[in-house]
Design a protein around this motif. Structure first.
Motif, PDB file in Angstrom:
ATOM      1  N   SER A  53      27.155  30.141  50.397  1.00  0.00           N
ATOM      2  CA  SER A  53      25.702  29.936  50.302  1.00  0.00           C
ATOM      3  C   SER A  53      24.996  30.158  51.630  1.00  0.00           C
ATOM      4  O   SER A  53      23.792  30.440  51.661  1.00  0.00           O
ATOM      5  CB  SER A  53      25.403  28.528  49.777  1.00  0.00           C
ATOM      6  OG  SER A  53      25.794  27.547  50.721  1.00  0.00           O
ATOM      7  N   GLU A  54      25.734  30.025  52.731  1.00  0.00           N
ATOM      8  CA  GLU A  54      25.146  30.219  54.063  1.00  0.00           C
ATOM      9  C   GLU A  54      25.367  31.634  54.598  1.00  0.00           C
ATOM     10  O   GLU A  54      25.007  31.932  55.727  1.00  0.00           O
ATOM     11  CB  GLU A  54      25.751  29.211  55.043  1.00  0.00           C
ATOM     12  CG  GLU A  54      25.407  27.762  54.750  1.00  0.00           C
ATOM     13  CD  GLU A  54      23.915  27.479  54.911  1.00  0.00           C
ATOM     14  OE1 GLU A  54      23.292  28.107  55.805  1.00  0.00           O
ATOM     15  OE2 GLU A  54      23.385  26.662  54.152  1.00  0.00           O
ATOM     16  N   VAL A  58      35.576  33.645  40.216  1.00  0.00           N
ATOM     17  CA  VAL A  58      34.304  34.312  39.948  1.00  0.00           C
ATOM     18  C   VAL A  58      33.228  33.646  40.798  1.00  0.00           C
ATOM     19  O   VAL A  58      33.027  32.429  40.705  1.00  0.00           O
ATOM     20  CB  VAL A  58      33.919  34.230  38.459  1.00  0.00           C
ATOM     21  CG1 VAL A  58      32.579  34.926  38.220  1.00  0.00           C
ATOM     22  CG2 VAL A  58      34.996  34.851  37.590  1.00  0.00           C
ATOM     23  N   CYS A  59      32.569  34.440  41.636  1.00  0.00           N
ATOM     24  CA  CYS A  59      31.466  33.952  42.467  1.00  0.00           C
ATOM     25  C   CYS A  59      30.172  34.523  41.902  1.00  0.00           C
ATOM     26  O   CYS A  59      30.110  35.722  41.597  1.00  0.00           O
ATOM     27  CB  CYS A  59      31.633  34.412  43.913  1.00  0.00           C
ATOM     28  SG  CYS A  59      33.183  33.933  44.685  1.00  0.00           S
ATOM     29  N   TYR A  60      29.154  33.701  41.767  1.00  0.00           N
ATOM     30  CA  TYR A  60      27.908  34.205  41.203  1.00  0.00           C
ATOM     31  C   TYR A  60      26.692  33.475  41.765  1.00  0.00           C
ATOM     32  O   TYR A  60      26.783  32.370  42.301  1.00  0.00           O
ATOM     33  CB  TYR A  60      27.918  34.153  39.677  1.00  0.00           C
ATOM     34  CG  TYR A  60      28.330  32.854  39.029  1.00  0.00           C
ATOM     35  CD1 TYR A  60      27.419  32.084  38.319  1.00  0.00           C
ATOM     36  CD2 TYR A  60      29.648  32.402  39.081  1.00  0.00           C
ATOM     37  CE1 TYR A  60      27.800  30.911  37.680  1.00  0.00           C
ATOM     38  CE2 TYR A  60      30.037  31.236  38.449  1.00  0.00           C
ATOM     39  CZ  TYR A  60      29.112  30.495  37.750  1.00  0.00           C
ATOM     40  OH  TYR A  60      29.487  29.332  37.130  1.00  0.00           O
ATOM     41  N   LEU A  61      25.545  34.170  41.661  1.00  0.00           N
ATOM     42  CA  LEU A  61      24.272  33.688  42.196  1.00  0.00           C
ATOM     43  C   LEU A  61      23.273  33.579  41.065  1.00  0.00           C
ATOM     44  O   LEU A  61      23.084  34.522  40.296  1.00  0.00           O
ATOM     45  CB  LEU A  61      23.757  34.656  43.264  1.00  0.00           C
ATOM     46  CG  LEU A  61      22.346  34.405  43.800  1.00  0.00           C
ATOM     47  CD1 LEU A  61      22.294  33.092  44.580  1.00  0.00           C
ATOM     48  CD2 LEU A  61      21.901  35.586  44.670  1.00  0.00           C
ATOM     49  N   THR A  93      26.413  24.928  44.779  1.00  0.00           N
ATOM     50  CA  THR A  93      25.636  24.387  45.889  1.00  0.00           C
ATOM     51  C   THR A  93      24.252  25.019  45.882  1.00  0.00           C
ATOM     52  O   THR A  93      24.089  26.170  45.433  1.00  0.00           O
ATOM     53  CB  THR A  93      26.344  24.659  47.235  1.00  0.00           C
ATOM     54  OG1 THR A  93      25.708  23.912  48.270  1.00  0.00           O
ATOM     55  CG2 THR A  93      26.319  26.136  47.594  1.00  0.00           C
ATOM     56  N   PRO A  94      23.240  24.301  46.345  1.00  0.00           N
ATOM     57  CA  PRO A  94      21.888  24.878  46.348  1.00  0.00           C
ATOM     58  C   PRO A  94      21.750  26.000  47.367  1.00  0.00           C
ATOM     59  O   PRO A  94      22.410  26.001  48.403  1.00  0.00           O
ATOM     60  CB  PRO A  94      21.006  23.677  46.713  1.00  0.00           C
ATOM     61  CG  PRO A  94      21.909  22.731  47.428  1.00  0.00           C
ATOM     62  CD  PRO A  94      23.253  22.904  46.805  1.00  0.00           C
ATOM     63  N   VAL A  95      20.880  26.948  47.039  1.00  0.00           N
ATOM     64  CA  VAL A  95      20.495  27.997  47.984  1.00  0.00           C
ATOM     65  C   VAL A  95      19.052  27.713  48.386  1.00  0.00           C
ATOM     66  O   VAL A  95      18.176  27.616  47.522  1.00  0.00           O
ATOM     67  CB  VAL A  95      20.613  29.392  47.352  1.00  0.00           C
ATOM     68  CG1 VAL A  95      20.101  30.459  48.325  1.00  0.00           C
ATOM     69  CG2 VAL A  95      22.058  29.672  46.951  1.00  0.00           C
ATOM     70  N   ALA A 125      27.539  29.564  42.878  1.00  0.00           N
ATOM     71  CA  ALA A 125      28.626  28.878  42.189  1.00  0.00           C
ATOM     72  C   ALA A 125      29.907  29.697  42.255  1.00  0.00           C
ATOM     73  O   ALA A 125      29.871  30.920  42.369  1.00  0.00           O
ATOM     74  CB  ALA A 125      28.253  28.607  40.732  1.00  0.00           C
ATOM     75  N   ILE A 126      31.018  28.988  42.201  1.00  0.00           N
ATOM     76  CA  ILE A 126      32.333  29.610  42.115  1.00  0.00           C
ATOM     77  C   ILE A 126      33.076  28.934  40.967  1.00  0.00           C
ATOM     78  O   ILE A 126      33.130  27.708  40.891  1.00  0.00           O
ATOM     79  CB  ILE A 126      33.150  29.446  43.410  1.00  0.00           C
ATOM     80  CG1 ILE A 126      32.386  29.990  44.618  1.00  0.00           C
ATOM     81  CG2 ILE A 126      34.496  30.146  43.285  1.00  0.00           C
ATOM     82  CD1 ILE A 126      33.127  29.798  45.931  1.00  0.00           C
TER      83      ILE A 126
END
Length: 212
Positions: A52-53, A86-89, A146-148, A160-161
């Motif tokens: 997220s960072e 899986v990583c997603y936004l 986690t929040p963005v 998220a993952i």
């Protein structure tokens, strides 16, 4: 008669000692497994925070020019580092804008996950951990989110993952039966056939909806 009684008492006594030793050994093994899982989940927490960072996510958060393709391939590279997770936004409405599985038949891109507790909690500003069956993949997973935030500190999306449960390293192979459950008592892993996704205790309808 006396010998038979003595023998019975002796056998019972030795059986009780063996039972207590077995219980103590099993408790020790379960404690080791718990510590191993806690360590593993701590690593996942660090990974989602780092994601997220990242510069790419920050560019999106600030509304600067970064293409969806660039985000997809960035997330795909990160997923390969995280044991094929899986990583997603997602945006603030829960719509998946980019995902590491963008080129897969069951891609998360375009899916909406606003009903998921892990999305709701992250939008409230907290890191979240959640276990459930996937809405899209239908496979059970451990979710970290986690929040963005933008430069003003406003939560504008969620990273998220998802880790498939079968890829989380459990090393319990010492015989006997075991169950890995979530906080609601849903069985997530077991060496007992047919136990998967069954509840140890009865659940209400709301709990079931959150799990499927």
């Amino acid at each position: 008669l006396f010998i038979l009684i003595s023998g019975g008492i002796g056998t019972f006594y030795l059986g009780e000692i063996q039972k207590k030793e077995t219980q103590s050994f099993n408790h020790h093994l379960l404690r080791i497994e718990t510590l191993n899982l806690n360590d593993y989940f701590l690593i996942l927490e660090r990974q989602i925070n780092a994601l997220s960072e990242s510069q790419e996510i920050k560019l999106w958060a600030e509304g600067k020019e970064i293409s969806t393709d660039a985000l997809n391939f960035f997330l795909k590279r990160n997923a390969s580092l995280f044991s094929n997770a899986v990583c997603y936004l997602m945006d603030r409405k829960g719509n998946t804008l980019a995902s590491s599985n963008f080129d897969a038949p069951l891609s998360f891109v375009g899916q909406n996950y606003s009903i998921r507790p892990y999305f709701k909690k992250a939008m409230e500003g907290d890191i979240s951990f959640y276990i459930a069956q996937g809405l899209t993949s239908k496979t059970p997973g451990y979710y970290c989110s986690t929040p963005v935030r933008n430069s003003q500190g406003e939560v504008i999306g969620v990273c998220a993952i998802k880790y498939e449960l079968k890829k989380i390293p459990l090393r319990y192979d010492h015989g006997g039966c075991y169950f890995l459950t979530d906080a609601d008592g849903i069985i997530l892993d077991s060496n007992i056939p047919g136990a998967f996704l069954r509840p140890l205790l009865p659940l209400d309808l709301g709990q079931w909806r959150n799990k499927t």
